[in-house]
Design a protein around this motif. Structure first.
Motif, PDB file in Angstrom:
ATOM      1  N   GLU A  37       5.649 -36.103  38.716  1.00 11.21           N
ATOM      2  CA  GLU A  37       4.847 -34.886  38.916  1.00 11.21           C
ATOM      3  C   GLU A  37       4.175 -34.444  37.627  1.00 11.21           C
ATOM      4  OE1 GLU A  37       7.445 -32.921  42.594  1.00 11.21           O
ATOM      5  OE2 GLU A  37       7.748 -32.206  40.540  1.00 11.21           O
ATOM      6  N   VAL A  38       4.911 -34.516  36.530  1.00 16.77           N
ATOM      7  CA  VAL A  38       4.362 -34.098  35.236  1.00 16.77           C
ATOM      8  C   VAL A  38       3.252 -35.043  34.785  1.00 16.77           C
ATOM      9  CG1 VAL A  38       4.927 -33.995  32.773  1.00 16.77           C
ATOM     10  CG2 VAL A  38       6.366 -32.811  34.442  1.00 16.77           C
ATOM     11  N   TYR A  39       3.457 -36.348  34.933  1.00 19.44           N
ATOM     12  CA  TYR A  39       2.445 -37.314  34.501  1.00 19.44           C
ATOM     13  C   TYR A  39       1.154 -37.192  35.311  1.00 19.44           C
ATOM     14  CZ  TYR A  39       6.147 -39.736  31.877  1.00 19.44           C
ATOM     15  OH  TYR A  39       7.163 -40.067  31.008  1.00 19.44           O
ATOM     16  N   ALA A  40       1.237 -36.630  36.513  1.00 16.54           N
ATOM     17  CA  ALA A  40       0.052 -36.477  37.355  1.00 16.54           C
ATOM     18  C   ALA A  40      -0.784 -35.259  36.971  1.00 16.54           C
ATOM     19  CB  ALA A  40       0.458 -36.375  38.823  1.00 16.54           C
ATOM     20  N   LEU A  41      -0.278 -34.418  36.089  1.00 11.04           N
ATOM     21  CA  LEU A  41      -0.976 -33.192  35.721  1.00 11.04           C
ATOM     22  C   LEU A  41      -2.103 -33.470  34.726  1.00 11.04           C
ATOM     23  CD1 LEU A  41       2.087 -30.798  35.216  1.00 11.04           C
ATOM     24  CD2 LEU A  41       0.562 -30.897  37.206  1.00 11.04           C
ATOM     25  N   ASP A  42      -3.133 -32.662  34.824  1.00 14.03           N
ATOM     26  CA  ASP A  42      -4.232 -32.704  33.859  1.00 14.03           C
ATOM     27  C   ASP A  42      -4.013 -31.574  32.861  1.00 14.03           C
ATOM     28  OD1 ASP A  42      -6.572 -33.116  32.498  1.00 14.03           O
ATOM     29  OD2 ASP A  42      -7.868 -32.235  34.039  1.00 14.03           O
ATOM     30  N   ARG A  43      -3.204 -31.840  31.844  1.00 16.73           N
ATOM     31  CA  ARG A  43      -2.858 -30.856  30.825  1.00 16.73           C
ATOM     32  C   ARG A  43      -2.985 -31.506  29.451  1.00 16.73           C
ATOM     33  NH1 ARG A  43       0.746 -26.519  32.827  1.00 16.73           N
ATOM     34  NH2 ARG A  43       1.096 -26.117  30.604  1.00 16.73           N
ATOM     35  N   GLU A  44      -3.265 -30.705  28.438  1.00  7.48           N
ATOM     36  CA  GLU A  44      -3.389 -31.258  27.097  1.00  7.48           C
ATOM     37  C   GLU A  44      -2.057 -31.792  26.582  1.00  7.48           C
ATOM     38  OE1 GLU A  44      -4.530 -28.402  24.161  1.00  7.48           O
ATOM     39  OE2 GLU A  44      -3.158 -26.839  24.893  1.00  7.48           O
ATOM     40  N   GLU A  45      -0.960 -31.293  27.131  1.00  4.04           N
ATOM     41  CA  GLU A  45       0.352 -31.751  26.687  1.00  4.04           C
ATOM     42  C   GLU A  45       0.690 -33.157  27.188  1.00  4.04           C
ATOM     43  OE1 GLU A  45      -0.232 -28.981  28.445  1.00  4.04           O
ATOM     44  OE2 GLU A  45       0.995 -27.270  27.770  1.00  4.04           O
ATOM     45  N   ALA A  60       6.563 -30.812  25.826  1.00  4.49           N
ATOM     46  CA  ALA A  60       6.924 -29.456  26.267  1.00  4.49           C
ATOM     47  C   ALA A  60       7.040 -29.325  27.771  1.00  4.49           C
ATOM     48  CB  ALA A  60       5.908 -28.444  25.721  1.00  4.49           C
ATOM     49  N   ALA A  61       7.523 -30.360  28.444  1.00  2.00           N
ATOM     50  CA  ALA A  61       7.618 -30.318  29.906  1.00  2.00           C
ATOM     51  C   ALA A  61       8.576 -29.245  30.387  1.00  2.00           C
ATOM     52  CB  ALA A  61       8.038 -31.681  30.440  1.00  2.00           C
ATOM     53  N   HIS A  62       9.476 -28.790  29.522  1.00  2.00           N
ATOM     54  CA  HIS A  62      10.399 -27.714  29.905  1.00  2.00           C
ATOM     55  C   HIS A  62       9.676 -26.385  30.073  1.00  2.00           C
ATOM     56  CE1 HIS A  62       9.890 -27.345  25.620  1.00  2.00           C
ATOM     57  NE2 HIS A  62      10.658 -26.275  25.527  1.00  2.00           N
ATOM     58  N   CYS A  63       8.431 -26.313  29.607  1.00  2.00           N
ATOM     59  CA  CYS A  63       7.658 -25.077  29.737  1.00  2.00           C
ATOM     60  C   CYS A  63       6.872 -25.005  31.038  1.00  2.00           C
ATOM     61  CB  CYS A  63       6.698 -24.930  28.559  1.00  2.00           C
ATOM     62  SG  CYS A  63       7.499 -24.743  26.956  1.00  2.00           S
ATOM     63  N   TYR A  64       6.753 -26.127  31.764  1.00  3.00           N
ATOM     64  CA  TYR A  64       5.950 -26.107  32.989  1.00  3.00           C
ATOM     65  C   TYR A  64       6.547 -26.920  34.131  1.00  3.00           C
ATOM     66  CZ  TYR A  64       4.064 -30.205  30.467  1.00  3.00           C
ATOM     67  OH  TYR A  64       3.917 -31.362  29.757  1.00  3.00           O
ATOM     68  N   HIS A  65       7.814 -27.313  34.006  1.00  9.72           N
ATOM     69  CA  HIS A  65       8.497 -27.942  35.136  1.00  9.72           C
ATOM     70  C   HIS A  65       9.964 -27.519  35.122  1.00  9.72           C
ATOM     71  CE1 HIS A  65       9.960 -30.768  38.086  1.00  9.72           C
ATOM     72  NE2 HIS A  65       8.715 -31.123  38.349  1.00  9.72           N
ATOM     73  N   GLU A  66      10.435 -27.028  36.253  1.00  5.19           N
ATOM     74  CA  GLU A  66      11.773 -26.458  36.333  1.00  5.19           C
ATOM     75  C   GLU A  66      12.868 -27.480  36.033  1.00  5.19           C
ATOM     76  OE1 GLU A  66      14.939 -23.718  37.019  1.00  5.19           O
ATOM     77  OE2 GLU A  66      12.832 -23.529  36.403  1.00  5.19           O
ATOM     78  N   LYS A  95       9.935 -34.207  24.652  1.00  2.00           N
ATOM     79  CA  LYS A  95       9.002 -35.249  25.088  1.00  2.00           C
ATOM     80  C   LYS A  95       9.576 -36.000  26.282  1.00  2.00           C
ATOM     81  CE  LYS A  95       9.152 -37.117  21.045  1.00  2.00           C
ATOM     82  NZ  LYS A  95       8.988 -38.006  19.854  1.00  2.00           N
ATOM     83  N   VAL A  96       8.714 -36.276  27.252  1.00  2.00           N
ATOM     84  CA  VAL A  96       9.051 -37.161  28.359  1.00  2.00           C
ATOM     85  C   VAL A  96       8.207 -38.415  28.138  1.00  2.00           C
ATOM     86  CG1 VAL A  96       9.228 -37.430  30.860  1.00  2.00           C
ATOM     87  CG2 VAL A  96       9.434 -35.149  29.824  1.00  2.00           C
ATOM     88  N   ASN A  97       8.811 -39.429  27.530  1.00  2.00           N
ATOM     89  CA  ASN A  97       8.074 -40.624  27.102  1.00  2.00           C
ATOM     90  C   ASN A  97       8.086 -41.702  28.176  1.00  2.00           C
ATOM     91  OD1 ASN A  97       7.522 -39.463  24.661  1.00  2.00           O
ATOM     92  ND2 ASN A  97       8.591 -40.975  23.422  1.00  2.00           N
ATOM     93  N   ALA A  98       6.902 -42.217  28.470  1.00  2.00           N
ATOM     94  CA  ALA A  98       6.762 -43.314  29.425  1.00  2.00           C
ATOM     95  C   ALA A  98       6.492 -44.614  28.685  1.00  2.00           C
ATOM     96  CB  ALA A  98       5.612 -43.023  30.388  1.00  2.00           C
ATOM     97  N   LYS A  99       6.928 -45.703  29.271  1.00  5.24           N
ATOM     98  CA  LYS A  99       6.463 -47.041  28.908  1.00  5.24           C
ATOM     99  C   LYS A  99       6.099 -47.702  30.241  1.00  5.24           C
ATOM    100  CE  LYS A  99       6.685 -48.032  24.419  1.00  5.24           C
ATOM    101  NZ  LYS A  99       7.630 -48.950  23.803  1.00  5.24           N
ATOM    102  N   VAL A 100       4.868 -47.469  30.672  1.00  7.15           N
ATOM    103  CA  VAL A 100       4.471 -47.947  31.990  1.00  7.15           C
ATOM    104  C   VAL A 100       4.406 -49.472  32.010  1.00  7.15           C
ATOM    105  CG1 VAL A 100       3.191 -45.841  32.539  1.00  7.15           C
ATOM    106  CG2 VAL A 100       2.021 -47.734  31.429  1.00  7.15           C
ATOM    107  N   ALA A 101       4.602 -50.036  33.187  1.00  6.24           N
ATOM    108  CA  ALA A 101       4.577 -51.492  33.339  1.00  6.24           C
ATOM    109  C   ALA A 101       3.261 -52.065  32.815  1.00  6.24           C
ATOM    110  CB  ALA A 101       4.756 -51.855  34.814  1.00  6.24           C
ATOM    111  N   PHE A 102       3.353 -53.101  32.007  1.00  5.09           N
ATOM    112  CA  PHE A 102       2.238 -53.858  31.436  1.00  5.09           C
ATOM    113  C   PHE A 102       1.441 -53.097  30.374  1.00  5.09           C
ATOM    114  CE2 PHE A 102       2.669 -55.746  35.769  1.00  5.09           C
ATOM    115  CZ  PHE A 102       3.078 -57.017  35.373  1.00  5.09           C
ATOM    116  N   ASN A 103       1.343 -51.758  30.457  1.00  7.15           N
ATOM    117  CA  ASN A 103       0.451 -51.001  29.580  1.00  7.15           C
ATOM    118  C   ASN A 103       1.146 -50.099  28.562  1.00  7.15           C
ATOM    119  OD1 ASN A 103      -1.960 -52.028  30.617  1.00  7.15           O
ATOM    120  ND2 ASN A 103      -2.031 -50.507  32.258  1.00  7.15           N
TER     121      ASN A 103
END
Length: 267
Positions: A37-45, A60-66, A95-103
């Protein structure tokens, strides 16, 4: 939750501590859905990889996701850090860090306190990271690499890398990394979803690109003793937080208790 004496001694000696399966599969699934849900947002964070699409990190995902707000006050994360740092702590960075497949791209060799000291004027390395694996982290999908014992050398000389990692870092040169790795080796932090990694603010670490078909997400809380708060406010508040109030832990079951839908939580 409290660490035992052997765990504390191991942390001080090596600069890191693995706590396998500290969170349940159900708790990890709550955070997996929250990360999507967070990764789908259009936010500067929410920072993207160089392709402009793949998520790299959500600050800062703790500021906009419960779900992430609750995780930022979870006793299984907060209490062991309070124990190691000797008192109350606040969130310096989240930080909620992703390492998406291939990219999923590389993070160069660096020390986090090197950045906190140079950019934020944090007085001492009385701060550290605690990371929760939301997905299984394997040798294939870009695990964190740590040089054991490298925290004992203080802050090393570093250059400001503004290009390689899609996010500015103070990175170490190859000669320094080679010398440290030849002395301490390299530990690859792997584990099942729900596992937790604690590591010192001065530990030298990096991660390789994810060339596998399996993505992974890791949540990092950078926690600092309240008396050691930053003195410079050069970076955006959502990168280097300015609320120095001590964290009051929630109940141990907070992640599996009912929570509002995403739209309600953000409103």
């Amino acid at each position: 939750m409290q660490l035992d004496r052997n765990q504390m001694d191991r942390f001080h000696e090596t600069g890191y501590l693995m706590l396998p399966n500290l969170f349940s599969t159900d708790e990890a699934e709550v955070l997996r859905r929250a990360a999507a849900e967070v990764y789908a947002l259009d936010r500067e964070e929410v920072v993207r990889e160089k392709d402009g699409v793949s998520p790299r990190t959500a600050f800062a995902a703790h500021c906009y996701h419960e779900a992430f707000r609750r995780l930022g006050r979870h006793p299984r994360l907060i209490e062991p850090v309070m124990q190691l740092l000797g008192g109350p702590v606040y969130i310096h960075q989240y930080k909620v860090n992703a390492k998406v497949a291939f990219n999923g791209d590389v993070w160069q060799w660096h020390q986090d306190y090197g950045t906190w000291s140079r950019d934020d004027l944090m007085p001492e390395a009385r701060a550290m990271n605690i990371a929760l694996f939301v997905d299984d982290v394997t040798e294939f999908n870009g695990p964190l690499w740590i040089i054991p014992g490298s925290h004992r050398g203080g802050v090393y000389e570093a250059g400001h890398d503004l290009d390689t990692t899609s996010y500015p870092l103070w990175t170490l040169d190859r000669a320094t990394v080679t010398d440290l790795a030849e002395r301490g080796g390299i530990f690859s932090a792997k584990g099942k979803a729900g596992s937790v990694l604690m590591f010192h603010g001065n530990i030298v670490h990096a991660s390789s690109p994810n060339m596998s078909p399996w993505g992974r997400t890791v949540v990092y809380l950078s926690l600092c003793h309240v008396n050691n708060h930053i003195r410079r406010f050069k970076r955006p508040e959502w990168i280097a937080h300015r609320d120095f109030a001590p964290i009051e832990p929630l109940s141990d079951s907070c992640l599996t208790e009912p929570m509002p839908a995403m739209a309600e939580a953000v409103a």
